[in-house]
Scaffold this motif. Structure first.
Motif, short mmCIF file in Angstrom:
data_model
loop_
_atom_site.label_atom_id
_atom_site.label_comp_id
_atom_site.label_asym_id
_atom_site.label_seq_id
_atom_site.Cartn_x
_atom_site.Cartn_y
_atom_site.Cartn_z
N UNK A 1 -37.17 13.27 17.70
CA UNK A 1 -37.58 14.36 18.90
C UNK A 1 -37.50 13.21 20.20
N UNK A 2 -38.33 12.14 19.99
CA UNK A 2 -38.25 11.21 20.97
C UNK A 2 -36.99 10.47 21.63
N UNK A 3 -36.36 10.43 20.32
CA UNK A 3 -34.94 9.72 20.69
C UNK A 3 -33.86 10.63 21.16
N UNK B 1 -37.27 14.90 27.13
CA UNK B 1 -37.12 15.94 28.29
C UNK B 1 -36.95 15.22 29.90
N UNK B 2 -37.78 14.28 29.61
CA UNK B 2 -37.72 13.58 30.97
C UNK B 2 -36.42 12.42 31.00
N UNK B 3 -35.83 12.01 29.80
CA UNK B 3 -34.80 11.50 29.92
C UNK B 3 -33.44 12.24 30.12
N UNK B 4 -33.61 13.51 29.51
CA UNK B 4 -32.49 14.51 29.99
C UNK B 4 -32.51 14.83 31.39
N UNK B 5 -33.52 14.88 32.04
CA UNK B 5 -33.65 15.28 33.41
C UNK B 5 -32.89 14.10 34.41
N UNK B 6 -33.27 12.87 33.94
CA UNK B 6 -32.76 11.52 34.69
C UNK B 6 -31.40 11.52 34.50
N UNK C 1 -31.99 2.18 27.56
CA UNK C 1 -33.35 2.29 26.79
C UNK C 1 -33.04 2.62 25.47
N UNK C 2 -31.87 2.87 24.94
CA UNK C 2 -31.27 3.08 23.65
C UNK C 2 -31.99 4.69 23.25
N UNK C 3 -32.02 5.34 24.23
CA UNK C 3 -32.45 6.71 23.97
C UNK C 3 -31.48 7.67 24.05
#
Length: 287
Positions: A60-62, A66-71, A249-251
């Motif tokens: 889920x974190x990878x 949500x924050x990475x999706x918004x950015x 960040x490999x996310x």
């Protein structure tokens, strides 16, 4: 003299008809509720199995941060606009080339054999070559040649590769539509004094195109998805934009964002294609 029949506007369904309508409405409601409950149960089981797995928190974190999706959303959205532009321009070129090839392949007479042979060779060549190979050869090879008078943009040659590949498939769709028109349509038009060109343009092509619209819409859906392959030659589309965002960040959440944006566009087109196919089928039954 027989009595006049009552007006249609004053028609009242019989008791038996009302009972039938009520039964059908009840059966429809029951089917909808059953389907909804069954779907919810299946999705609940799948969700429970996934979220209870040991690796779910890291997954889920990878992939669903949500924050990475918004950015990453603005960059991926700008890349998607590139995909849309590639699709629109390529679709117009594909339709023109595909229809031309289909007409050439349906020409009759020995004098037109060279044109038929060239059109057949074109279709066989570009249907046989993988699209990814065409993209790499044209998108990377043609700019490296630096031929005078030709663009060196990877975007241009990526669009050319997509057009060449898809026009071969669309040509066969158009040809199937042209050959589905009954020969009597040709004979009737020619007997009225229409030339071959007038018969093709006014009689045959309208019927042929109408019959293959659902198949063409399927190709449009595929074209929209395959437009993401232009990222292989360095064009910053939604896929490459997601890759750039991921590299910091490999996310991998940006890839999920790109996939969702593609689905937002492709699912309505797919449903519209199904509606066209059903409408075409109903029209065929009526005819």
């Amino acid at each position: 003299m027989a009595p006049a029949s009552p007006p249609v506007d004053g028609w009242v369904p019989s008791t038996l008809q009302r009972e039938r309508d009520a039964f059908r409405a009840k059966a429809t409601r029951r089917a909808v509720i059953t389907a909804g409950l069954a779907s919810l149960a299946v999705f609940a089981v799948i969700a429970l199995a996934v979220t209870s797995s040991p690796g779910w928190p890291a997954f889920r974190e990878t992939f669903f941060n949500w924050d990475k999706a918004l950015s990453s959303f603005p960059a991926v959205l700008r890349g998607l606009w590139m995909n849309i532009r590639v699709m629109l321009v390529s679709a117009v070129c594909i339709a023109i080339i595909g229809l031309t090839l289909a007409v050439l392949r349906t020409l009759r007479g020995a004098v037109f054999f060279p044109l038929r042979a060239l059109a057949t060779a074109y279709v066989d060549l570009f249907r046989g070559l993988p699209l990814l190979l065409l993209l790499l050869v044209l998108g990377l090879g043609m700019p490296a040649l630096r031929l005078s008078g030709l663009p060196t943009s990877a975007l241009f040659w990526g669009g050319v590769a997509i057009t060449l590949s898809y026009s071969a498939y669309v040509a066969e769709v158009f040809r199937a539509g042209i050959e589905s028109v009954h020969p009597s349509q040709w004979a009737a038009a020619r007997s009225l004094g229409l030339t071959y060109r007038q018969t093709l343009r006014r009689v045959v092509l309208p019927q042929a195109i109408r019959s293959v619209v659902p198949a063409l819409m399927n190709d449009v859906v595929s074209l929209h998805k395959d437009s993401g392959l232009v990222s292989m030659v360095g064009v910053t589309d939604a896929i490459l934009a997601a890759q750039i965002e991921t590299s910091s960040d490999y996310n991998f959440t940006p890839y999920v964002v790109a996939g969702v944006l593609f689905l937002i566009l492709t699912i309505p087109m797919a449903r519209f294609t199904d509606w066209l196919a059903r409408r075409q089928g109903q029209r065929g039954v009526l005819l």
